[in-house]
Write a protein that holds these residues in place. Structure first.
Motif, mmCIF file in Angstrom:
data_model
loop_
_atom_site.group_PDB
_atom_site.id
_atom_site.type_symbol
_atom_site.label_atom_id
_atom_site.label_comp_id
_atom_site.label_asym_id
_atom_site.label_seq_id
_atom_site.Cartn_x
_atom_site.Cartn_y
_atom_site.Cartn_z
ATOM 1 N N GLY A 1 0.828 -1.199 0.000
ATOM 2 C CA GLY A 1 0.000 0.000 0.000
ATOM 3 C C GLY A 1 0.861 1.247 0.000
ATOM 4 N N SER A 2 0.334 2.336 -0.601
ATOM 5 C CA SER A 2 1.052 3.609 -0.626
ATOM 6 C C SER A 2 0.262 4.639 0.184
ATOM 7 C CB SER A 2 1.186 4.103 -2.064
ATOM 8 O OG SER A 2 -0.103 4.441 -2.553
ATOM 9 N N ALA A 3 0.879 5.810 0.374
ATOM 10 C CA ALA A 3 0.223 6.871 1.145
ATOM 11 C C ALA A 3 -1.086 7.305 0.480
ATOM 12 C CB ALA A 3 1.166 8.062 1.291
ATOM 13 N N LYS A 4 -1.093 7.364 -0.850
ATOM 14 C CA LYS A 4 -2.307 7.781 -1.552
ATOM 15 C C LYS A 4 -3.445 6.805 -1.303
ATOM 16 C CE LYS A 4 -0.719 10.805 -5.191
ATOM 17 N NZ LYS A 4 0.111 10.791 -6.392
ATOM 18 N N GLU A 5 -3.124 5.513 -1.374
ATOM 19 C CA GLU A 5 -4.149 4.491 -1.099
ATOM 20 C C GLU A 5 -4.577 4.559 0.359
ATOM 21 O OE1 GLU A 5 -2.488 1.299 -4.408
ATOM 22 O OE2 GLU A 5 -1.570 1.453 -2.426
ATOM 23 N N GLY A 6 -3.580 4.791 1.223
ATOM 24 C CA GLY A 6 -3.870 4.857 2.655
ATOM 25 C C GLY A 6 -4.774 6.025 3.005
ATOM 26 N N ALA A 7 -4.595 7.158 2.293
ATOM 27 C CA ALA A 7 -5.432 8.338 2.551
ATOM 28 C C ALA A 7 -6.904 8.016 2.270
ATOM 29 C CB ALA A 7 -4.966 9.501 1.692
ATOM 30 N N LEU A 8 -7.134 7.223 1.243
ATOM 31 C CA LEU A 8 -8.514 6.819 0.915
ATOM 32 C C LEU A 8 -9.083 5.900 1.992
ATOM 33 C CD1 LEU A 8 -8.116 6.134 -2.941
ATOM 34 C CD2 LEU A 8 -9.157 8.124 -1.824
ATOM 35 N N VAL A 9 -8.245 4.964 2.461
ATOM 36 C CA VAL A 9 -8.672 4.051 3.538
ATOM 37 C C VAL A 9 -8.980 4.860 4.799
ATOM 38 C CG1 VAL A 9 -8.011 2.065 4.962
ATOM 39 C CG2 VAL A 9 -7.247 2.190 2.582
ATOM 40 N N TYR A 10 -8.118 5.841 5.084
ATOM 41 C CA TYR A 10 -8.276 6.693 6.282
ATOM 42 C C TYR A 10 -9.657 7.343 6.274
ATOM 43 C CZ TYR A 10 -6.943 10.111 9.881
ATOM 44 O OH TYR A 10 -6.875 10.845 11.043
ATOM 45 N N ARG A 11 -10.115 7.753 5.095
ATOM 46 C CA ARG A 11 -11.448 8.376 5.003
ATOM 47 C C ARG A 11 -12.558 7.330 5.022
ATOM 48 N NH1 ARG A 11 -9.017 12.761 2.261
ATOM 49 N NH2 ARG A 11 -8.753 11.584 0.370
ATOM 50 N N SER A 12 -12.381 6.257 4.241
ATOM 51 C CA SER A 12 -13.481 5.290 4.087
ATOM 52 C C SER A 12 -13.714 4.465 5.355
ATOM 53 C CB SER A 12 -13.222 4.365 2.899
ATOM 54 O OG SER A 12 -12.120 3.531 3.165
ATOM 55 N N LYS A 13 -12.708 4.279 6.151
ATOM 56 C CA LYS A 13 -12.862 3.464 7.372
ATOM 57 C C LYS A 13 -13.216 4.304 8.595
ATOM 58 C CE LYS A 13 -12.075 -0.496 5.473
ATOM 59 N NZ LYS A 13 -13.045 -1.615 5.481
ATOM 60 N N GLY A 14 -13.400 5.580 8.394
ATOM 61 C CA GLY A 14 -13.850 6.426 9.502
ATOM 62 C C GLY A 14 -12.755 6.858 10.465
ATOM 63 N N CYS A 15 -11.490 6.696 10.090
ATOM 64 C CA CYS A 15 -10.378 7.077 10.989
ATOM 65 C C CYS A 15 -10.493 8.558 11.371
ATOM 66 C CB CYS A 15 -9.037 6.835 10.318
ATOM 67 S SG CYS A 15 -8.852 5.191 9.606
ATOM 68 N N ALA A 16 -10.886 9.374 10.355
ATOM 69 C CA ALA A 16 -10.958 10.820 10.553
ATOM 70 C C ALA A 16 -11.961 11.197 11.642
ATOM 71 C CB ALA A 16 -11.327 11.500 9.235
ATOM 72 N N GLY A 17 -12.977 10.362 11.834
ATOM 73 C CA GLY A 17 -14.004 10.637 12.853
ATOM 74 C C GLY A 17 -13.420 10.805 14.243
ATOM 75 N N CYS A 18 -12.406 10.044 14.566
ATOM 76 C CA CYS A 18 -11.792 10.131 15.901
ATOM 77 C C CYS A 18 -10.446 10.850 15.875
ATOM 78 C CB CYS A 18 -11.587 8.727 16.484
ATOM 79 S SG CYS A 18 -13.097 7.799 16.744
ATOM 80 N N HIS A 19 -9.686 10.688 14.791
ATOM 81 C CA HIS A 19 -8.320 11.240 14.761
ATOM 82 C C HIS A 19 -8.225 12.559 14.000
ATOM 83 C CE1 HIS A 19 -6.371 7.757 16.635
ATOM 84 N NE2 HIS A 19 -7.163 6.991 15.908
ATOM 85 N N GLY A 20 -9.359 13.052 13.463
ATOM 86 C CA GLY A 20 -9.324 14.311 12.705
ATOM 87 C C GLY A 20 -9.024 14.070 11.235
ATOM 88 N N VAL A 21 -9.407 15.050 10.421
ATOM 89 C CA VAL A 21 -9.320 14.881 8.963
ATOM 90 C C VAL A 21 -7.884 14.594 8.505
ATOM 91 C CG1 VAL A 21 -9.770 15.961 6.722
ATOM 92 C CG2 VAL A 21 -11.330 16.359 8.625
ATOM 93 N N ASN A 22 -6.929 15.321 9.067
ATOM 94 C CA ASN A 22 -5.538 15.112 8.658
ATOM 95 C C ASN A 22 -4.663 14.585 9.798
ATOM 96 O OD1 ASN A 22 -5.876 16.120 5.942
ATOM 97 N ND2 ASN A 22 -6.192 18.106 6.915
ATOM 98 N N GLY A 23 -5.273 13.848 10.695
ATOM 99 C CA GLY A 23 -4.499 13.268 11.791
ATOM 100 C C GLY A 23 -4.415 14.164 13.018
ATOM 101 N N THR A 24 -5.121 15.296 12.986
ATOM 102 C CA THR A 24 -5.172 16.154 14.172
ATOM 103 C C THR A 24 -6.600 16.682 14.351
ATOM 104 O OG1 THR A 24 -4.615 18.100 12.871
ATOM 105 C CG2 THR A 24 -2.789 16.997 13.978
ATOM 106 N N GLY A 25 -6.883 17.134 15.574
ATOM 107 C CA GLY A 25 -8.157 17.799 15.824
ATOM 108 C C GLY A 25 -9.295 16.876 16.212
ATOM 109 N N GLY A 26 -9.038 15.586 16.392
ATOM 110 C CA GLY A 26 -10.089 14.667 16.818
ATOM 111 C C GLY A 26 -10.022 14.392 18.311
ATOM 112 N N ALA A 27 -10.906 13.500 18.788
ATOM 113 C CA ALA A 27 -10.933 13.168 20.210
ATOM 114 C C ALA A 27 -9.849 12.137 20.555
ATOM 115 C CB ALA A 27 -12.306 12.625 20.586
ATOM 116 N N ALA A 28 -9.452 11.347 19.578
ATOM 117 C CA ALA A 28 -8.446 10.294 19.802
ATOM 118 C C ALA A 28 -7.039 10.900 19.688
ATOM 119 C CB ALA A 28 -8.653 9.190 18.773
#
Lengths: 415, 189
Positions: free
Chosen positions: B57-84
């Motif tokens: 996997g590459s960063a570009k593919e990972g960015a899509l997974v980060y959005r589709s799996k809901g990671c942003a919901g807890c960790h923030g859109v770009n890895g900051t600003g979430g509750a986690a």
């Protein structure tokens, strides 16, 4: 036989009726009459014939540790602290044993018939063991404390449950890990092992093989019955004297490896300083007075038996001293029973309170000569100024002061 | 005479068999798992990466997974600003990795630690559902946003363990533990 039994029942019924009659007419007992009775629990209350319960007048309970509520909005359970101020004796009742999870976790509801522990990696013969297998093997039954690395007294903590409640003591039964590893044939290249639980994050920790071969065991029993789900049912790893998180609950896998594996819990343990890393592993000698302790109130001057607990990850406690004058004079406390290795021991000290304001403290030394320090001593070791901002590096095993005011109220000496 | 002849042969045999015997099972209790069972359960990824499954996997593919799996919901859109916990350094130019906070894809001494953590512990409530490709992608994405690898680097079973992490060896190893030994000599006096 049947006739005899029914005759006995008849007799009991009559006696009960008679007793009832006595109670009714005993509002003001006359001379020579039996004294008034407390209300009686008749028949079975909420299944208590099968499994007993405490008195409804006893309400001692665990509380969430720190600010995080348990269970949280997701239903995850986090850390709950044991009410040490109410504990009688040296064993923590199972229902009150402190409870913690790796990150906040649901409680695994494990069918023991489906659970196995797999041991693999650098062994000649990987093996899986279920609970019945473990019960066939030679067992050990030992008293051990477990303590969470986060068990430190903050200034705002009021009770000993808040300052020290993330430690508990129970009698554990299981099979030595060395027995299981010998069964698997440990390879010489195995220097570390990774233990993994069955909760959803499968918390994993690396530990030295030397510890595995010394005194670790896989426990299936706790305080005379099966380990409870909150404590790791059907089996948990005991790592006596090491910090709580390493006592892997719901243990399902032990992998023998050649190096520190830097898995899930290991990352949380990463330290910058060699000395802090050393202090973040094996629990230091620690003691605390549980009676009188924070938020309690002495009704007046006179005699009090000071009681407390002492423990160490380094072995058995050798000596406990109590001061009732703020640390000027130290008096030898008595042990109730023989202190066990890596277990809480109960100490007492008879004290006459003169009714004046004072501070009471305890300190201990373990069998390998480690002494419990004060926070001032710790600050001095690290060349730091001792003030309200000083935080003890590593696991905090510092002396806990309790202030006693003229009115008998007891408060946290760090406040 | 016959005994003398036998002895020189019997001795080495005996010596060789002793350690083997000593390591044999004492109780014969426990069941031998199949290689397949071990592989299925072995999710501990060590620093050499030898347990890693095939995948990439590459960063570009990972960015899509980060959005589709809901990671942003807890960790923030770009890895900051979430509750986690935050996943991207707020202070990326600071050369002191320790000063930049407890950020997994930055402070982890090995890229395998990041992979292991995501694979066993994420996403919350759906742990164990990510495919190896998704975990490789997420690992690449998190390492990329922290400046550890370039955006186009494809991480896989072969090269993940070789990723050079910024912490290097600047972390404390645990002291060798021995029974009945103080946790830190000279402490606190």
């Amino acid at each position: 036989m049947r006739e005899k039994r029914s005759a006995r029942r008849e007799f009991l019924r009559n006696s009960a009726a008679l007793a009832g009659g006595v109670t009714l007419s005993a509002a003001a007992p006359a001379f020579g009459q039996a004294p008034n009775q407390s209300p009686m629990i008749k028949g079975e209350r909420e299944g208590e014939i099968g499994y007993g319960a405490r008195s409804k007048y006893i309400t001692s309970a665990r509380i969430p540790h720190g600010s995080r509520h348990t269970p949280d909005n997701f239903g995850l359970t986090f850390h709950v602290a044991t009410p040490l101020q109410d504990q009688v004796g040296v064993v923590t009742p199972t229902s009150l044993h402190y409870y913690a999870t790796t990150r906040g976790s649901y409680l695994p509801d494990i069918d023991p018939a489906k659970h196995t522990l797999m041991i693999h990696g650098l062994v000649d013969r990987p093996l899986t063991f279920n609970v019945d297998d473990l019960k066939r093997l030679p067992s050990v039954t030992r008293l051990h404390f477990i303590e969470c690395a986060g068990n430190r007294a903050s200034r705002s903590a009021k009770t000993v449950q808040e300052t020290h409640g993330m430690t508990s003591n129970a009698e554990w039964t299981g099979v030595l890990l060395s027995t299981l590893l010998k069964e698997c044939g440990l390879k010489g290249s195995a220097k570390w092992f990774v233990a993994e639980g069955s909760e959803e994050v499968k918390g994993a920790s690396s530990m030295p093989v030397a510890k595995a071969m010394d005194d670790c065991f896989v426990a299936y029993g706790m305080n005379g019955e099966a380990v409870r789900p909150q404590n790791g049912f059907p089996m948990r790893l005991m790592v006596p004297g090491f910090e709580g998180i390493l006592h892997t609950k719901w243990v399902q896998r032990i992998k023998l490896v050649d190096r520190y594996y830097m898995n899930y819990n290991d990352f949380g343990h990463l330290d910058q300083e060699q000395k802090v890393a050393a202090l973040d592993y094996q629990i230091g000698p620690k003691s605390v007075i549980t009676y009188p302790s924070g938020a309690q109130r002495l009704p007046g001057k006179g005699f009090y038996e000071i009681r407390g607990l002492a423990w160490s990850g380094g072995g058995a406690i050798k000596q406990v001293e109590v001061s009732t004058d703020g640390g000027k004079k130290w008096n030898k406390a008595q042990f109730q029973g023989t202190p066990q290795r890596m277990a809480h021991c109960l100490f007492t000290y008879g004290w006459q309170w003169d009714g004046n304001e004072t501070e009471i403290l305890s300190r201990c030394v373990d069998e390998i000569g480690q002494a419990q320090p004060t926070r001032e001593q710790i600050a001095k070791y690290w060349n730091k100024t001792f003030d309200q901002t000083f935080s003890v590096p590593g696991l905090d095993n510092s002396v806990q002061p309790w202030k006693i005011a003229k009115d008998g109220s007891v408060t946290n000496g760090f406040a | 005479m016959a005994l003398r002849k036998v002895l020189p042969i019997a001795f080495p045999l005996l010596l060789m068999s002793v350690p083997v015997l000593a390591q044999g099972p004492t109780y014969g209790i426990g069941r031998t798992p199949t290689a397949e069972e071990i592989r299925a359960r072995d999710i501990s990824i060590g620093p050499t990466g030898e347990e890693l499954p095939p995948g990439k996997g590459s960063a570009k593919e990972g960015a899509l997974v980060y959005r589709s799996k809901g990671c942003a919901g807890c960790h923030g859109v770009n890895g900051t600003g979430g509750a986690a916990p935050i996943l991207k350094s707020m202070d990326p130019t600071n050369p002191d990795v320790w000063a930049r906070g407890r950020i997994l894809p930055l402070r982890a001494p090995f890229a395998t630690t990041v992979w292991d953590y995501i694979n066993r512990g994420m996403p919350l409530n759906r742990e164990g559902t990510l495919t190896p490709d998704e975990v490789y992608g997420l690992t690449a994405y998190l390492l990329f946003i922290n400046g550890v690898i370039p955006e186009d680097q494809v991480l896989d079973q072969k090269n993940l363990a070789a990723v050079k992490m910024p912490l290097g060896d600047k972390y404390a190893a645990l002291p060798e533990w021995k029974p009945r030994t103080p946790r830190l000599k000279g402490y606190p006096y």
